[in-house]
Design a protein around this motif. Structure first.
Motif, short mmCIF file in Angstrom:
data_model
loop_
_atom_site.label_atom_id
_atom_site.label_comp_id
_atom_site.label_asym_id
_atom_site.label_seq_id
_atom_site.Cartn_x
_atom_site.Cartn_y
_atom_site.Cartn_z
N VAL A 75 44.63 6.92 -20.42
CA VAL A 75 43.37 7.10 -19.70
C VAL A 75 43.33 8.51 -19.13
O VAL A 75 44.13 8.86 -18.26
CB VAL A 75 43.20 6.06 -18.57
CG1 VAL A 75 41.87 6.27 -17.86
CG2 VAL A 75 43.30 4.64 -19.13
N SER A 117 37.54 10.36 -13.32
CA SER A 117 36.93 9.36 -12.45
C SER A 117 37.71 8.05 -12.42
O SER A 117 37.46 7.20 -11.57
CB SER A 117 35.48 9.10 -12.88
OG SER A 117 35.44 8.63 -14.22
N TRP A 118 38.65 7.89 -13.36
CA TRP A 118 39.43 6.66 -13.43
C TRP A 118 40.85 6.83 -12.88
O TRP A 118 41.63 5.88 -12.86
CB TRP A 118 39.50 6.17 -14.88
CG TRP A 118 38.26 5.43 -15.30
CD1 TRP A 118 37.07 5.97 -15.69
CD2 TRP A 118 38.09 4.01 -15.34
NE1 TRP A 118 36.17 4.98 -15.98
CE2 TRP A 118 36.77 3.76 -15.78
CE3 TRP A 118 38.92 2.93 -15.06
CZ2 TRP A 118 36.26 2.49 -15.94
CZ3 TRP A 118 38.42 1.65 -15.22
CH2 TRP A 118 37.10 1.43 -15.65
N LYS A 149 41.89 4.45 -10.04
CA LYS A 149 41.99 3.06 -10.52
C LYS A 149 43.25 2.88 -11.35
O LYS A 149 43.92 1.84 -11.26
CB LYS A 149 40.75 2.72 -11.35
CG LYS A 149 40.64 1.24 -11.68
CD LYS A 149 40.40 0.42 -10.43
CE LYS A 149 40.28 -1.06 -10.74
NZ LYS A 149 40.17 -1.87 -9.51
N THR A 207 42.11 0.11 -19.59
CA THR A 207 42.69 -0.52 -18.39
C THR A 207 42.69 -2.04 -18.50
O THR A 207 43.62 -2.69 -18.02
CB THR A 207 41.91 -0.09 -17.12
OG1 THR A 207 40.51 -0.31 -17.30
CG2 THR A 207 42.15 1.37 -16.80
N PRO A 238 37.87 4.16 -21.09
CA PRO A 238 38.84 3.85 -20.03
C PRO A 238 38.75 2.41 -19.54
O PRO A 238 39.75 1.83 -19.13
CB PRO A 238 38.49 4.84 -18.92
CG PRO A 238 37.10 5.29 -19.20
CD PRO A 238 36.94 5.23 -20.68
N LEU A 239 37.56 1.83 -19.58
CA LEU A 239 37.40 0.43 -19.20
C LEU A 239 38.21 -0.46 -20.13
O LEU A 239 38.95 -1.36 -19.68
CB LEU A 239 35.92 0.05 -19.23
CG LEU A 239 35.58 -1.42 -18.95
CD1 LEU A 239 36.00 -1.80 -17.53
CD2 LEU A 239 34.10 -1.68 -19.17
#
Length: 203
Positions: free
Chosen positions: A152, A156-157, A160, A130, A126-127
């Protein structure tokens, strides 16, 4: 099982059994021990390979942070040489970050796409996704940015992702949709930054 009347008969039976089966027992023991030592050697080689990759990664990242002219080429060589290792994915993320700082957005997007294709790690994926969405938005490839955000799936994302969605919508000039995304982000996880963005839209 046979019952032997005397110790001599037992000894003779053992000798006879050993004569018939002794070679197989010895061979089995040799194969078993060989397999055990082979497995230990294999595990040792894997561990040594991991340590070597770790050391090489540290050296490549140190060079990249120092701004060494040859660092980018060194990092690319490291990535090519360790494609099956997660260190290569981490190196690709770091290289993309440096390329963004230099304004090399196409190169950074290429690195992130490669990293996304090479990892299923729930912390890394996911990092990378994004960050790639941000690059697409910077390039005004808004549809691609939104498509990347939709990929994603990590819970937890979610907050964001909605915040970033709001940023992209605002960049496109759609304040109403941006506000909805920010509200959704706040509901998923309270953030002072998102609240500031909402307050700015309210003015």
């Amino acid at each position: 099982m046979d019952v032997y009347e005397t110790e001599e008969q037992q000894v003779e039976a053992i000798k006879s059994w050993w004569k018939e089966n002794g070679k197989a027992v010895v061979l089995g023991a040799v194969i078993g021990l060989g397999g055990l030592y082979g497995w230990r050697f294999y595990q040792g080689e894997i561990q040594a390979g991991k340590e070597q990759a770790s050391d090489a990664y540290t050296q490549a990242m140190t060079a990249l942070e120092s701004g060494n002219d040859a660092a980018v080429a060194d990092v690319k060589a490291f990535i090519a040489g360790h494609e099956s290792s997660q260190y290569s994915v981490l190196a690709s993320l770091q290289l993309a970050k440096v390329q963004v700082q230099k304004g090399e957005l196409d190169a950074a997007a290429e690195q992130l796409n490669w990293a996304i294709a090479k990892t299923s790690d729930e912390a890394i994926l996911p990092l990378a996704q994004t960050r790639l969405a941000r690059i697409y938005a910077e390039q005004q490839k808004f549809d691609q940015a939104m498509t990347e955000l939709d990929k994603v799936t990590a819970e937890s994302w979610k907050a964001k992702v909605e915040e970033l969605r709001g940023d992209i919508l605002l960049q496109q000039g759609d304040s109403a949709a941006a506000r909805e995304a920010y509200v959704q982000a706040q509901q998923l996880g309270t953030s002072p930054v998102v609240q500031m963005k909402l307050d700015d839209l309210a003015q």
